[in-house]
Design an enzyme around this catalytic site. Structure first.
Site, PDB file in Angstrom:
ATOM      1  N   CYS A  26       0.869  -1.175   0.000  1.00 17.94           N
ATOM      2  CA  CYS A  26       0.000   0.000   0.000  1.00 17.94           C
ATOM      3  C   CYS A  26       0.906   1.225   0.000  1.00 17.94           C
ATOM      4  O   CYS A  26       2.015   1.175  -0.522  1.00 17.94           O
ATOM      5  CB  CYS A  26      -0.949  -0.021   1.199  1.00 17.94           C
ATOM      6  SG  CYS A  26      -0.136  -0.127   2.802  1.00 17.94           S
ATOM      7  N   HIS A 541      13.047 -22.959  22.990  1.00 19.33           N
ATOM      8  CA  HIS A 541      12.494 -23.480  21.737  1.00 19.33           C
ATOM      9  C   HIS A 541      13.057 -24.878  21.502  1.00 19.33           C
ATOM     10  O   HIS A 541      14.220 -25.037  21.141  1.00 19.33           O
ATOM     11  CB  HIS A 541      12.871 -22.548  20.575  1.00 19.33           C
ATOM     12  CG  HIS A 541      12.122 -22.808  19.310  1.00 19.33           C
ATOM     13  ND1 HIS A 541      12.340 -23.901  18.528  1.00 19.33           N
ATOM     14  CD2 HIS A 541      11.123 -22.091  18.700  1.00 19.33           C
ATOM     15  CE1 HIS A 541      11.538 -23.856  17.478  1.00 19.33           C
ATOM     16  NE2 HIS A 541      10.787 -22.768  17.562  1.00 19.33           N
TER      17      HIS A 541
END
Length: 619
Positions: A26, A541
């Site tokens: 945009c 993680h």
């Protein structure tokens, strides 16, 4: 960093070209739709020179660039094959779990973003031409006026054609057939028949003729249906005649359906939106202006402002004017006033430079660099701007100001507001700008202080035992210690996520390394975020790309919001099963807010037992 270098860095940090479903832009943002957002390194992206910030909403991963977004996007198109990304991911999109609002915003923004510049430019030209005409600077019968009027009005008159192109790209259908459908809607004989008193029918079915020039919704509905019709015919028509018969059947079915159903229904929706907004506005212009002026930039932050574009265009097409656009200019100019106040008041050289460049962009209607780079980051200036926008918007609304053409809200849009209530627009914009500036100056904000390299003292050498302010983090696993750089995951190995260490686990029992709160636990169980009572933010993680296991081999023992003690069991996982499935089990333990600390010291041992010393966070 050049546009070419920046484009390559962005594609790398969103997980590579293979992780991108689609990308468009945009006025200020690259809008990605990613296959797996966990592969994107948001923190590293936000730190990349040339990137203002990263926003995730409405199913999009949005990288805010600023005014240079067009050239960066062009480089991405040159360096990748993402022009065809949507075509390769139709099946994946069918199972997309994005909510209805997210999908709607994504569709609207995808369709309107590419033509926003043309609409805004033509709107300003149309306003200037009307101004010249009213001041008798140009004759309405002259050739000059005829040509300039065609230049400014053609974008709006042929708006269905432009929307057909962008809608066809979004719905992945034949663009030329879509343009033909739009062309039929505004075909000269059809337009002439609209004003005729004769009744027309198609195969005996009465046709409700409407003037579809400048219309929005009918063509979008038509192209959406066209995409399904083409797919259906393509599924069984032989490829030797497919390129002829599929367009033929699409035109044969879609155009009559549009005149019989989609067109009238779309026009009713457009008229309903325009009438509904006008009714609400007429209830209390002051309240409507204050609300719109206060919350418009909030809508921009969440990306839902695109939902108002069809309403504005429908107002102009059906009523001949729109009262929303002048009000929104107050919200935009208020941000310009606030950021200019920051520019004048800030003692931080970096913030002052960013505020200065953002002021000019905001005045001309581009507020994302202002919001994300300055006012929202500093918090108080953003609030001041919202308050000022509310007051300026209320003044403009009470004055009955109107926009005669669509344009981006801002100073350049002033010519489109010439006429009823124009003086009140000027007063409202001045009040919004000056009030925001004064609020920033009088009430102030938390100005970030950054020491220059010359003033930064050299950090002395130290050992863990000699430190007074420190936090000790114990090992959540038993296994072999490895360096962060050894991990086959660039996001962690580069240190972009923060400092830390890696453990190759010998068992699947994971316990809490600190006393604290579970801030995040992924539904798949492969990653856990903990904030310690002392303030360290930790990310554990388990493995690399183990999110693909979708929770298989993982058993969560806590949930988000749980208060946990050091050594408490958080997670159990099957190490051998994960390895057998082809995944790396090496587990990084990261201090994600490392930048807030002097250093993160690591254990010098090779092997570590669960509960033994692992890291020291140094204040």
């Amino acid at each position: 960093m050049s546009s070419k270098e920046l484009s390559k860095e962005i594609i790398s940090l969103v997980g590579g070209e293979d992780n991108v479903k689609s990308v468009f832009h945009c006025a200020t943002r690259l809008r990605f739709r990613l296959k797996d957002t966990s592969k994107a390194n948001k923190i590293a992206l936000e730190k990349t020179p040339g990137v203002i910030t990263v926003v995730e909403n409405s199913g999009q991963f949005q990288v805010v660039i600023g005014n240079n977004v067009g050239s960066v996007f062009d480089q991405i198109m040159k360096e990748t094959n993402l022009q065809d990304a949507d075509k390769d991911n139709d099946k994946a999109d069918a199972s997309d779990s994005t909510n209805f609002l997210g999908k709607a915003v994504d569709i609207i923004s995808s369709i309107f973003s590419p033509i926003l510049g043309a609409l805004a430019g033509a709107g300003v030209l149309k306003g200037l031409l009307a101004l010249c005409l009213s001041l008798n600077w140009i004759a309405g019968t002259s050739g000059t006026y005829l040509i300039l009027n065609a230049a400014s009005d053609s974008v709006f008159y042929f708006l269905p054609v432009l929307l057909a192109i962008t809608a066809a790209r979004k719905f992945q259908t034949n663009q030329f057939v879509s343009v033909a459908v739009a062309g039929a809607l505004i075909y000269p004989s059809i337009i002439a028949a609209v004003g005729s008193t004769d009744s027309l029918g198609f195969l005996g079915i009465p046709i409700i003729l409407v003037n579809y020039s400048s219309s929005v919704i009918p063509i979008i509905l038509a192209v959406w249906v066209q995409s399904y019709i083409e797919k259906w015919f393509r599924s069984f028509i032989h490829e030797s005649v497919r390129n002829i018969l599929v367009p033929m059947f699409a035109l044969l079915i879609v155009i009559p359906l549009t005149f019989l159903a989609f067109g009238p229904v779309g026009s009713l929706i457009s008229d309903g939106l325009a009438s509904g907004y006008t009714w609400l506005y007429n209830l209390s212009p002051l309240v409507a202006g204050a609300i719109a002026g206060a919350f418009w930039q909030v809508f921009v932050i969440f990306g839902v402002h695109w939902g108002f574009v069809p309403i504005m265009l429908s107002n102009i097409a059906s009523l001949g004017y729109d009262t929303m656009l002048p009000i929104l200019s107050a919200a935009v100019i208020a941000q310009a006033g606030a950021v200019f106040g920051v520019f004048l008041k800030s003692k931080n050289p970096q913030m002052k430079a960013l505020a200065g460049s953002s002021t000019l962009a905001a005045v001309f209607g581009i507020t994302e660099p202002t919001i994300y780079g300055v006012t929202l980051k500093l918090k108080k200036p953003f609030i001041y701007a919202c308050v000022s926008g509310a007051i300026g918007g209320a003044i403009i609304a009470v004055g009955g100001a109107r926009a005669l053409a669509f344009s981006l809200p801002g100073l350049l849009a002033l010519p489109t507001y010439f006429g009823t209530g124009f003086v009140w627009v000027v007063v409202g914009l001045v009040v919004a700008f000056v009030l925001a500036l004064l609020l920033v100056f009088v009430l102030g904000f938390d100005d970030p202080t950054v020491a220059s390299p010359e003033q930064t003292p050299e950090v002395p050498t130290y050992t863990a035992d000699s430190l007074i302010e420190k936090e000790v983090i114990v090992s959540p696993l038993t296994g072999i210690l490895q360096s962060l750089e050894s991990l086959p995951d660039e996001a962690f190995a580069s240190g972009a996520m923060g400092k830390g260490i890696v453990i190759e686990p010998s068992s699947g029992r994971l316990t809490s390394p600190v006393n604290g709160t579970i801030t995040t636990i992924f539904p798949t169980g492969h990653a856990i975020g903990i904030t310690s009572d002392e303030g360290a933010e930790l990310l554990i993680h388990v493995g690399v790309n183990t999110v693909k296991l979708k929770g298989k081999f993982f058993e969560k023992r806590v949930k988000e919001g749980d208060q946990v003690k050091q050594g408490q069991l958080l997670l159990e996982f099957d190490v051998e099963a994960i390895k057998a499935a082809g995944f790396v089990t090496a587990t990084p333990i990261i201090v994600t807010n490392s930048a807030n600390y002097l250093d993160v010291l690591k254990s010098a041992k090779t092997n570590v037992e669960n509960g033994e010393y692992l890291l020291t966070v140094v204040n």
